[in-house]
Each structure stands twice: as C-alpha cells, then as structure tokens.
Design a protein around this motif. Sequence first.
Motif, PDB file in Angstrom:
ATOM      1  N   ALA A 266       0.806  -1.411  -0.020  1.00  0.00           N
ATOM      2  CA  ALA A 266       0.088  -0.009  -0.148  1.00  0.00           C
ATOM      3  C   ALA A 266       0.876   1.234   0.001  1.00  0.00           C
ATOM      4  O   ALA A 266       2.008   1.199   0.479  1.00  0.00           O
ATOM      5  CB  ALA A 266      -0.940   0.043   1.350  1.00  0.00           C
ATOM      6  N   ASP A 267       0.356   2.213  -0.508  1.00  0.00           N
ATOM      7  CA  ASP A 267       0.796   3.815  -0.440  1.00  0.00           C
ATOM      8  C   ASP A 267       0.516   4.011   0.974  1.00  0.00           C
ATOM      9  O   ASP A 267      -0.648   4.270   1.254  1.00  0.00           O
ATOM     10  CB  ASP A 267       0.449   4.748  -1.432  1.00  0.00           C
ATOM     11  CG  ASP A 267       0.914   6.030  -1.515  1.00  0.00           C
ATOM     12  OD1 ASP A 267       0.173   6.710  -0.572  1.00  0.00           O
ATOM     13  OD2 ASP A 267       1.845   6.200  -2.130  1.00  0.00           O
ATOM     14  N   VAL A 268       1.560   4.358   1.636  1.00  0.00           N
ATOM     15  CA  VAL A 268       1.064   4.696   3.082  1.00  0.00           C
ATOM     16  C   VAL A 268       0.311   5.959   3.370  1.00  0.00           C
ATOM     17  O   VAL A 268      -0.671   6.047   4.147  1.00  0.00           O
ATOM     18  CB  VAL A 268       2.692   4.809   3.869  1.00  0.00           C
ATOM     19  CG1 VAL A 268       2.429   5.529   5.524  1.00  0.00           C
ATOM     20  CG2 VAL A 268       3.277   3.514   4.026  1.00  0.00           C
ATOM     21  N   GLU A 273      -4.783   8.357   4.914  1.00  0.00           N
ATOM     22  CA  GLU A 273      -6.055   9.255   4.399  1.00  0.00           C
ATOM     23  C   GLU A 273      -7.492   8.562   4.423  1.00  0.00           C
ATOM     24  O   GLU A 273      -8.306   8.721   4.635  1.00  0.00           O
ATOM     25  CB  GLU A 273      -6.001   9.697   2.884  1.00  0.00           C
ATOM     26  CG  GLU A 273      -4.766  10.760   2.976  1.00  0.00           C
ATOM     27  CD  GLU A 273      -4.270  11.417   1.454  1.00  0.00           C
ATOM     28  OE1 GLU A 273      -5.114  10.853   0.523  1.00  0.00           O
ATOM     29  OE2 GLU A 273      -3.467  12.257   1.701  1.00  0.00           O
ATOM     30  N   THR A 274      -7.129   7.192   3.843  1.00  0.00           N
ATOM     31  CA  THR A 274      -8.453   6.191   3.861  1.00  0.00           C
ATOM     32  C   THR A 274      -8.701   5.840   5.168  1.00  0.00           C
ATOM     33  O   THR A 274     -10.065   5.835   5.581  1.00  0.00           O
ATOM     34  CB  THR A 274      -8.093   5.018   2.981  1.00  0.00           C
ATOM     35  OG1 THR A 274      -7.617   5.309   1.720  1.00  0.00           O
ATOM     36  CG2 THR A 274      -9.047   4.028   2.855  1.00  0.00           C
ATOM     37  N   VAL A 275      -8.098   5.405   6.126  1.00  0.00           N
ATOM     38  CA  VAL A 275      -8.416   5.125   7.433  1.00  0.00           C
ATOM     39  C   VAL A 275      -8.902   6.332   8.015  1.00  0.00           C
ATOM     40  O   VAL A 275      -9.787   6.427   8.786  1.00  0.00           O
ATOM     41  CB  VAL A 275      -7.248   4.583   8.095  1.00  0.00           C
ATOM     42  CG1 VAL A 275      -7.354   4.448   9.723  1.00  0.00           C
ATOM     43  CG2 VAL A 275      -6.806   3.053   7.654  1.00  0.00           C
ATOM     44  N   GLU A 305       2.766   7.642  11.853  1.00  0.00           N
ATOM     45  CA  GLU A 305       3.000   8.956  11.819  1.00  0.00           C
ATOM     46  C   GLU A 305       2.112   9.866  10.708  1.00  0.00           C
ATOM     47  O   GLU A 305       1.982  10.891  11.154  1.00  0.00           O
ATOM     48  CB  GLU A 305       4.613   9.047  11.144  1.00  0.00           C
ATOM     49  CG  GLU A 305       5.143  10.620  10.973  1.00  0.00           C
ATOM     50  CD  GLU A 305       6.644  10.661  10.611  1.00  0.00           C
ATOM     51  OE1 GLU A 305       6.897  11.588  10.227  1.00  0.00           O
ATOM     52  OE2 GLU A 305       7.054   9.437  10.674  1.00  0.00           O
ATOM     53  N   ALA A 306       1.970   9.204   9.598  1.00  0.00           N
ATOM     54  CA  ALA A 306       1.135   9.768   8.798  1.00  0.00           C
ATOM     55  C   ALA A 306      -0.499   9.752   9.166  1.00  0.00           C
ATOM     56  O   ALA A 306      -1.181  10.848   8.995  1.00  0.00           O
ATOM     57  CB  ALA A 306       0.873   8.910   7.508  1.00  0.00           C
ATOM     58  N   LEU A 307      -0.916   8.827   9.894  1.00  0.00           N
ATOM     59  CA  LEU A 307      -2.303   8.962  10.638  1.00  0.00           C
ATOM     60  C   LEU A 307      -2.314  10.041  11.720  1.00  0.00           C
ATOM     61  O   LEU A 307      -3.301  10.586  11.757  1.00  0.00           O
ATOM     62  CB  LEU A 307      -2.704   7.397  11.219  1.00  0.00           C
ATOM     63  CG  LEU A 307      -4.162   7.447  11.549  1.00  0.00           C
ATOM     64  CD1 LEU A 307      -5.098   7.723  10.678  1.00  0.00           C
ATOM     65  CD2 LEU A 307      -4.239   5.881  12.357  1.00  0.00           C
ATOM     66  N   ALA A 418     -15.507  -4.090   6.160  1.00  0.00           N
ATOM     67  CA  ALA A 418     -14.162  -4.228   6.275  1.00  0.00           C
ATOM     68  C   ALA A 418     -13.595  -3.715   4.885  1.00  0.00           C
ATOM     69  O   ALA A 418     -14.090  -3.783   3.926  1.00  0.00           O
ATOM     70  CB  ALA A 418     -13.949  -5.746   6.389  1.00  0.00           C
ATOM     71  N   GLY A 419     -12.272  -3.097   5.153  1.00  0.00           N
ATOM     72  CA  GLY A 419     -11.454  -2.671   4.026  1.00  0.00           C
ATOM     73  C   GLY A 419     -10.095  -2.920   3.822  1.00  0.00           C
ATOM     74  O   GLY A 419      -9.590  -3.569   4.995  1.00  0.00           O
ATOM     75  N   ILE A 420      -9.653  -3.043   2.816  1.00  0.00           N
ATOM     76  CA  ILE A 420      -7.938  -3.101   2.514  1.00  0.00           C
ATOM     77  C   ILE A 420      -7.673  -2.187   1.841  1.00  0.00           C
ATOM     78  O   ILE A 420      -8.327  -1.832   0.756  1.00  0.00           O
ATOM     79  CB  ILE A 420      -7.787  -4.626   2.035  1.00  0.00           C
ATOM     80  CG1 ILE A 420      -6.289  -4.974   1.924  1.00  0.00           C
ATOM     81  CG2 ILE A 420      -8.492  -4.725   0.562  1.00  0.00           C
ATOM     82  CD1 ILE A 420      -5.992  -6.438   1.533  1.00  0.00           C
ATOM     83  N   VAL A 421      -6.438  -1.829   2.072  1.00  0.00           N
ATOM     84  CA  VAL A 421      -5.621  -0.974   1.207  1.00  0.00           C
ATOM     85  C   VAL A 421      -4.361  -1.446   0.440  1.00  0.00           C
ATOM     86  O   VAL A 421      -3.430  -1.954   1.621  1.00  0.00           O
ATOM     87  CB  VAL A 421      -5.172   0.442   1.928  1.00  0.00           C
ATOM     88  CG1 VAL A 421      -4.398   1.354   0.794  1.00  0.00           C
ATOM     89  CG2 VAL A 421      -6.401   1.225   2.323  1.00  0.00           C
ATOM     90  N   THR A 422      -4.166  -1.798  -0.699  1.00  0.00           N
ATOM     91  CA  THR A 422      -3.538  -2.764  -1.436  1.00  0.00           C
ATOM     92  C   THR A 422      -3.146  -2.354  -2.667  1.00  0.00           C
ATOM     93  O   THR A 422      -4.138  -1.884  -3.595  1.00  0.00           O
ATOM     94  CB  THR A 422      -3.755  -4.050  -1.299  1.00  0.00           C
ATOM     95  OG1 THR A 422      -2.759  -5.085  -1.616  1.00  0.00           O
ATOM     96  CG2 THR A 422      -5.055  -4.589  -1.615  1.00  0.00           C
ATOM     97  N   ASP A 423      -1.893  -2.645  -3.282  1.00  0.00           N
ATOM     98  CA  ASP A 423      -1.715  -2.524  -4.618  1.00  0.00           C
ATOM     99  C   ASP A 423      -1.744  -4.087  -5.332  1.00  0.00           C
ATOM    100  O   ASP A 423      -1.235  -4.170  -6.487  1.00  0.00           O
ATOM    101  CB  ASP A 423      -0.294  -1.720  -5.056  1.00  0.00           C
ATOM    102  CG  ASP A 423      -0.629  -0.439  -4.838  1.00  0.00           C
ATOM    103  OD1 ASP A 423      -1.744   0.218  -5.085  1.00  0.00           O
ATOM    104  OD2 ASP A 423       0.414   0.450  -4.812  1.00  0.00           O
TER     105      ASP A 423
END
Length: 487
Positions: A266-268, A273-275, A305-307, A418-423
Amino acid sequence: MTETYQNYIDGEWRDSETGETFDVKNPADTSEVVGSFQRSSEADTNGAIDAAASAEDEWADTPAATRGEFLRETAKRMDDREEELTETLVREEGKLRGEANGEVNRAIDIFYYYAERALDYAGERKKGAADQNLYYVREPMGVAGLIVPWNYPIAIPCWKMAPALATGNTLVIKPSKEAPNVLRKVFECMDEAAEEVGVPDGVINFVTGGGEDVGQAILNHEEVDTVSFTGSRQVGEMIYEQATDDHKRVQTELGSKNPTVVSASADVQEAAETVAAGAFGVTGQACTATERAIVHDSQYEEFVEALVEEAESVQPGFGLDDDSTMGPHVSESELESTLEYVEKGKEEGATLEYGGERLEGDEYDDGYFVQPTIFTDVDNDMGIMQEEVFGPFVGVTTYSDFDEAVELANDVEFGLSAGIVTDDHTEANRFVDEVDFGVVKVNEATTGLELHVPFGGMNASSSETYREQGEEGMDFFTIIKTVYDDY
C-alpha cells in the motif's frame, strides 16, 4: 421562542395525548433549542398503528404506478427543500454541511430510485406444464413498524420507508429522540405529495417519543407485521427476540468493529487518508466507521506517523462553519462514552498516540466536541479493539503475513464493513473471499454506500435475515404467492 412540533397520524398533525414534550438541542451549541417534540404514549402509537392497519388494504390495491408517483412527488419536494433539510440535519445531529448535504441528497435519490422500482417488482412468470400458467406474485406484508437511529436521521428512515411504500405496505415510524426534526420535515413533503396524488389517510405515520413507550408499542401491537430496526446491538437483540416470539418478520442492522488492513504494497499516505476518512468522518458516528487499522509491520511506523498528521489536521467545529472538518458528538452521553473508552484504552496498556480529550474553551464550551483519538501498542483482545466505540477513535495493530491479517480482521463478534488498502489485486481478491463482513471495500474507506446494491452485516452486526437497499431492500416487505393456473 421554541417551536413545538406534532406527530403525523392518520393524515393529520396531532399533539400527543400526554400533553408532554421534549427538547432537542444543537450538539455544537446546547444553548440553541432546535425544537420541542411530542413525548408520545403507547396509546398514541397504537392509534397510529390502527390507522396504518385500516389503510393497508386500500394501499395494497393502489396501482404500483400511483405508489411510485407518491414517492416521486415526495422526492421533488425534498429536492426543493434541500438546503433547509441540510441545515436542519446539521443543527440537530452535528454533521458538517457537506456530510449533511450528502445524506440529504442520498435520501432524495432513494425516493426517486424506489419510485421506479415500484413499477417492476410484481412477480415473475415461469414455464409450467402444457396448458398451464405458472407464475408468482409479490404481495405486501401489511403494516411496517420502523425504528430508526439518530446517526443518519434522514437516509436510514428513507431507505426503510421508500421500499415499504413502493411494495404496498403502510407504516409507522419512530425517529430517534436526538434527531427527529429532519424526518418530520420529510413527512411534511410526504403529506403534500399524498394530498396531490390521492394517498389514503393512515398510510404513513410519524410518532416521536421514547423506546419504552413508542418502540415497545410497535413491538407489542398485533397489527404490526414487520419490524425493521437500526441501532445498538443490545436493543436490536431484544427487539429481534421479542418480535420473532410474536411471529413478526424482523430485520435488524446493528453495530460493528470495522477493520481496515494496510498491506505491504500500500501507499502509506493513501492508506492513512483512507483510514482517517473512515475513522474520523461523521465524527466516527457510523456503524461502518473504521475502528481498527491492521497494518503490515513493514509499514507500521510510517503509517502511524501519517495517521497522526491526518488527525492533527482535523478542525472540530460547528457544521455550518466553513473551516470545520469534524462536527461534535450528538449528545453528552455519546461524548462521555467515547471518553470512557479513552480511559479504558489507557488502563488496558495501550499507548494514546494522539487526542482523546474533550475540547473546551471559546466555541467548544457549549458543545460535545472531542479530539480524534489514535491508540497504538494494542492487542486484538483488548476491549478497545473488540467493543464498538462510536466516536472518532481508532486502534492500530500490526501483522506479519496475510493469513494473520485476515485472522485479526475476523477476530470480533461483528461483521459489517471491512476494508483493505493494497496494490496487490490477488491479495485484494483473497481478502474479499475470506473476511466475514457484509460489506468489503478495496482501497476505499469502510464508510460510504451505494443505494442500488444490498447493504447489511454478518454475525452480531445483523439479524442476517434480509438486506436493505437495492432491489433486495424490497424483499423484506413482501411475501410471495405462487399461482398454478391450468386452462
């Protein structure tokens, strides 16, 4: 001077027989009273149910095109009052203007959608034996009792009312005491549309008050054929047990503890941003809100850190102020519940990474504002990772391989979104197949729904009986009759 609003029963606006009312206040500024509403009794509710029962045969016999016209005319009037409905929703429930406007437009679209669906939901013809017509028809259940929550006080009622009416049912609806006014205004639109189209009195009924009086009367009355409830798990399970004991058809949509998995691919920044959107949007007051972030251990530190940066950028405030990016809790009790979970997280040994405090001073003193909250160093068996918080609150944990991520996602009693962030599309497909949730999002926030597809949860998030929204949302309100016609 505070305006007092009435119930809508049997085609007219009425005061409760109790002569008592309750006040609804603006959660961003409790010095502002939105309005006073009827503190209705069991007798008031029974009167509404009797009216609905008296009208059910006539409404069931009304052509589908006319039922659709009623929904369409209601939607037009709601559309004309879009800004008014939006501001009403902001003032009584606390959403941001954009959030409220999105919900209002969703409600309008729901009425338009089911206005069209009313025309083609009658039944289906099958191939039978020679010289035989074999077909089935769908008939309305009768009187629908609808009990709705405060967190989406126009969208959820509309996605229950519209399919009920489209399929020929009459209804009695009990809005939440925290946010009844926007639905009352929908009933003003419905009243005008009913007069224009020629809808019988008693088809639609709106009764405000407490669950112990209005809600209980809906459950007890023998003329109520179906009960649809959205709200807390505790109340929903009680409703399901009581209503099924009385042989009513029941549909419940309850709480959840929704995860988002952040994969190694995933792009962090995108993941954060998604979470954040899922956790802090609508102040976390959504049954589909993200409350658990399950992050691959290679991404963990950067993600946290990003969250935190996302949380720091949140500007709580009144929903009609342009610079506000998160509204208040709807009530003091909801605010206190979130703060109690903050303390619980500390006691369980988790690290409070950000937030967790009630906001005070200046514009915050008269409102129910809280900072967005992030906990790290959490175990999945902690209470803050198992119990629904219903606030802007997220716990972040780690995983090392995909099987572990799925196991952690499923390791709760709930199962709504439920969600997933992935490439990695293979990983995404596995996640869709293996998680036990009724809604699965890939590279999207766990919140946000389309109206033309089914919605509902699994496990403790739902009665697992009937889905809401889409064509399937009409199934709950109908029963099938199969006809063998030999000629």
